[in-house]
Design a protein around this motif. Structure first.
Motif, PDB file in Angstrom:
ATOM      1  N   GLN A  56       0.804  -1.237   0.000  1.00 13.47           N
ATOM      2  CA  GLN A  56       0.000   0.000   0.000  1.00 13.47           C
ATOM      3  C   GLN A  56       0.833   1.280   0.000  1.00 13.47           C
ATOM      4  N   ARG A  57       2.075   1.146   0.414  1.00 17.98           N
ATOM      5  CA  ARG A  57       2.936   2.332   0.456  1.00 17.98           C
ATOM      6  C   ARG A  57       3.395   2.757  -0.941  1.00 17.98           C
ATOM      7  N   ALA A  58       3.147   1.861  -1.917  1.00 18.53           N
ATOM      8  CA  ALA A  58       3.648   2.110  -3.273  1.00 18.53           C
ATOM      9  C   ALA A  58       2.508   2.298  -4.270  1.00 18.53           C
ATOM     10  N   LEU A  59       2.694   3.242  -5.202  1.00 15.08           N
ATOM     11  CA  LEU A  59       1.757   3.420  -6.311  1.00 15.08           C
ATOM     12  C   LEU A  59       2.528   3.124  -7.593  1.00 15.08           C
ATOM     13  N   ALA A  60       1.999   2.177  -8.384  1.00 22.31           N
ATOM     14  CA  ALA A  60       2.715   1.776  -9.594  1.00 22.31           C
ATOM     15  C   ALA A  60       2.013   2.319 -10.832  1.00 22.31           C
ATOM     16  N   ILE A  61       2.722   3.130 -11.602  1.00 26.72           N
ATOM     17  CA  ILE A  61       2.156   3.782 -12.788  1.00 26.72           C
ATOM     18  C   ILE A  61       2.871   3.281 -14.041  1.00 26.72           C
ATOM     19  N   PHE A  62       2.082   2.911 -15.040  1.00 27.32           N
ATOM     20  CA  PHE A  62       2.635   2.425 -16.304  1.00 27.32           C
ATOM     21  C   PHE A  62       2.374   3.465 -17.384  1.00 27.32           C
ATOM     22  N   VAL A  63       3.419   3.940 -18.021  1.00 28.90           N
ATOM     23  CA  VAL A  63       3.260   4.924 -19.101  1.00 28.90           C
ATOM     24  C   VAL A  63       3.275   4.183 -20.439  1.00 28.90           C
ATOM     25  N   MET A  64       2.156   4.297 -21.162  1.00 23.86           N
ATOM     26  CA  MET A  64       1.987   3.582 -22.438  1.00 23.86           C
ATOM     27  C   MET A  64       2.218   4.511 -23.613  1.00 23.86           C
ATOM     28  N   PRO A  65       2.886   4.040 -24.643  1.00 31.13           N
ATOM     29  CA  PRO A  65       2.932   4.843 -25.878  1.00 31.13           C
ATOM     30  C   PRO A  65       1.608   4.659 -26.612  1.00 31.13           C
ATOM     31  N   PRO A  66       1.224   5.596 -27.480  1.00 24.29           N
ATOM     32  CA  PRO A  66      -0.030   5.422 -28.231  1.00 24.29           C
ATOM     33  C   PRO A  66       0.018   4.172 -29.113  1.00 24.29           C
ATOM     34  N   SER A  67       1.218   3.809 -29.609  1.00 22.19           N
ATOM     35  CA  SER A  67       1.367   2.605 -30.435  1.00 22.19           C
ATOM     36  C   SER A  67       2.849   2.236 -30.496  1.00 22.19           C
ATOM     37  N   ILE A  68       3.138   1.026 -30.945  1.00 20.65           N
ATOM     38  CA  ILE A  68       4.535   0.596 -31.108  1.00 20.65           C
ATOM     39  C   ILE A  68       5.225   1.443 -32.185  1.00 20.65           C
ATOM     40  N   GLU A  69       4.469   1.786 -33.248  1.00 22.73           N
ATOM     41  CA  GLU A  69       5.053   2.582 -34.343  1.00 22.73           C
ATOM     42  C   GLU A  69       5.490   3.955 -33.829  1.00 22.73           C
ATOM     43  N   GLU A  70       4.633   4.564 -33.003  1.00 24.14           N
ATOM     44  CA  GLU A  70       4.952   5.886 -32.441  1.00 24.14           C
ATOM     45  C   GLU A  70       6.155   5.776 -31.492  1.00 24.14           C
ATOM     46  N   LEU A  71       6.206   4.685 -30.745  1.00 31.02           N
ATOM     47  CA  LEU A  71       7.328   4.458 -29.817  1.00 31.02           C
ATOM     48  C   LEU A  71       8.644   4.394 -30.599  1.00 31.02           C
ATOM     49  N   GLN A  72       8.636   3.632 -31.677  1.00 29.98           N
ATOM     50  CA  GLN A  72       9.837   3.494 -32.498  1.00 29.98           C
ATOM     51  C   GLN A  72      10.247   4.855 -33.070  1.00 29.98           C
ATOM     52  N   LYS A  73       9.257   5.623 -33.500  1.00 25.50           N
ATOM     53  CA  LYS A  73       9.531   6.948 -34.067  1.00 25.50           C
ATOM     54  C   LYS A  73      10.183   7.856 -33.006  1.00 25.50           C
ATOM     55  N   ARG A  74       9.653   7.813 -31.782  1.00 23.31           N
ATOM     56  CA  ARG A  74      10.208   8.671 -30.721  1.00 23.31           C
ATOM     57  C   ARG A  74      11.640   8.274 -30.400  1.00 23.31           C
ATOM     58  N   LEU A  75      11.893   6.975 -30.379  1.00 26.04           N
ATOM     59  CA  LEU A  75      13.257   6.518 -30.082  1.00 26.04           C
ATOM     60  C   LEU A  75      14.215   6.960 -31.185  1.00 26.04           C
ATOM     61  N   GLU A  76      13.751   6.886 -32.423  1.00 26.72           N
ATOM     62  CA  GLU A  76      14.604   7.315 -33.543  1.00 26.72           C
ATOM     63  C   GLU A  76      14.890   8.813 -33.434  1.00 26.72           C
ATOM     64  N   LEU A  77      13.844   9.575 -33.120  1.00 30.02           N
ATOM     65  CA  LEU A  77      14.007  11.032 -33.010  1.00 30.02           C
ATOM     66  C   LEU A  77      14.897  11.412 -31.827  1.00 30.02           C
ATOM     67  N   ARG A  78      14.832  10.604 -30.745  1.00 28.53           N
ATOM     68  CA  ARG A  78      15.659  10.898 -29.571  1.00 28.53           C
ATOM     69  C   ARG A  78      17.137  10.783 -29.929  1.00 28.53           C
ATOM     70  N   GLY A  79      17.419   9.915 -30.901  1.00 27.63           N
ATOM     71  CA  GLY A  79      18.789   9.833 -31.431  1.00 27.63           C
ATOM     72  C   GLY A  79      19.791   9.181 -30.501  1.00 27.63           C
ATOM     73  N   THR A  80      19.324   8.329 -29.583  1.00 27.71           N
ATOM     74  CA  THR A  80      20.249   7.717 -28.617  1.00 27.71           C
ATOM     75  C   THR A  80      20.572   6.266 -28.950  1.00 27.71           C
ATOM     76  N   GLU A  81      19.904   5.703 -29.955  1.00 27.93           N
ATOM     77  CA  GLU A  81      20.019   4.251 -30.170  1.00 27.93           C
ATOM     78  C   GLU A  81      20.734   3.909 -31.475  1.00 27.93           C
ATOM     79  N   THR A  82      21.421   2.782 -31.451  1.00 32.33           N
ATOM     80  CA  THR A  82      21.947   2.201 -32.685  1.00 32.33           C
ATOM     81  C   THR A  82      20.829   1.304 -33.234  1.00 32.33           C
TER      82      THR A  82
END
Ligand code: ADP
Ligand code: 5GP
Length: 189
Positions: free
Chosen positions: A115-141
């Motif tokens: 009860q001392r903990a609140l667990a929050i899950f942040v979802m991307p709108p879609s896998i395609e959008e997630l991939q796009k954000r990662l590409e734009l972030r420019g941190t990944e090979t």
């Protein structure tokens, strides 16, 4: 005052770090738990601020010394873990601890603290959008991008174990929704 725990998990690229930073900037009683990790530092990251960057050997030594609340090999060869000393340090200041951890780590913390903990899950709108954000972030090979997208599909299967799922489509809306729930939770006795 009883310190609480706010756990944030999300597939990499969902916008969790962005949301958590906004939250920390607006609620002064919240403090980020700086994890230890063995991956290389990204440009702009600072040791002791973003992570405690350790070698794999040093990380394993700390596992043997029982210094972690939880730890995971999140990606092959990359260890991440929450140090007991971090949680204690933050509670001693009368603050609530904010965790940015993977799904397994988050659910382990939730199991430990209930009860001392609140667990929050942040979802991307879609896998395609997630991939796009990662590409734009420019941190990944291409390799680390593929690993992160693959893991994202797996992690999205755990949302039912979380107290709250926030879809990060519109950032301001996602922040407002998170803020409201967190404020309510930390005000509970
Ligand atoms: P995570 O911590 O989940 O890996 P980040 O917070 O680093 O994700 O966000 C990934 C990228 O997506 C960043 O470049 C960030 O600026 C961007 N981003 C975050 N939220 C949104 C949003 N709602 N819409 C578009 N881009 C976003
Ligand atoms: P990144 O390399 O993008 O900073 O983080 C990769 C993943 O490791 C993210 O899902 C992040 O939440 C997770 N992570 C960061 N710190 C910890 C930790 O202390 N424990 C666990 N289990 N996962 C963590």
């Amino acid at each position: 005052m009883n310190g609480k725990l706010l756990i944030f998990s999300a597939p990499s690229g969902s916008g969790k770090t962005t949301i958590v930073k906004r939250l920390l900037g607006q609620i002064p009683e919240l403090e980020f738990s700086i994890s230890a990790c063995s991956r290389p530092k990204r440009e702009g990251e600072v040791n002791g601020r973003d992570y405690h960057f350790l070698s794999v050997d040093e990380f394993k030594k700390r596992i043997e010394n029982d210094e972690f609340v939880e730890w995971e090999e999140v990606y092959p060869g990359s260890f991440y873990g929450t140090l007991k000393s971090e949680v204690e340090r933050i509670w001693q200041k009368g603050h609530h601890v904010v965790f940015d951890v993977d799904v397994k780590g988050g659910l382990n913390i939730k199991r430990l603290y209930g009860q001392r903990a609140l667990a929050i899950f942040v979802m991307p709108p879609s896998i395609e959008e997630l991939q796009k954000r990662l590409e734009l972030r420019g941190t990944e090979t291409p390799e680390t991008l593929a690993k992160r997208v693959g893991k994202a599909r797996e992690e999205m299967g755990y949302t039912k174990d979380y107290d709250l799922v926030i879809v990060n489509d519109n950032l301001d809306k996602a922040v407002a929704e998170t803020m409201e729930t967190v404020q309510r939770f930390i005000q509970q006795p």
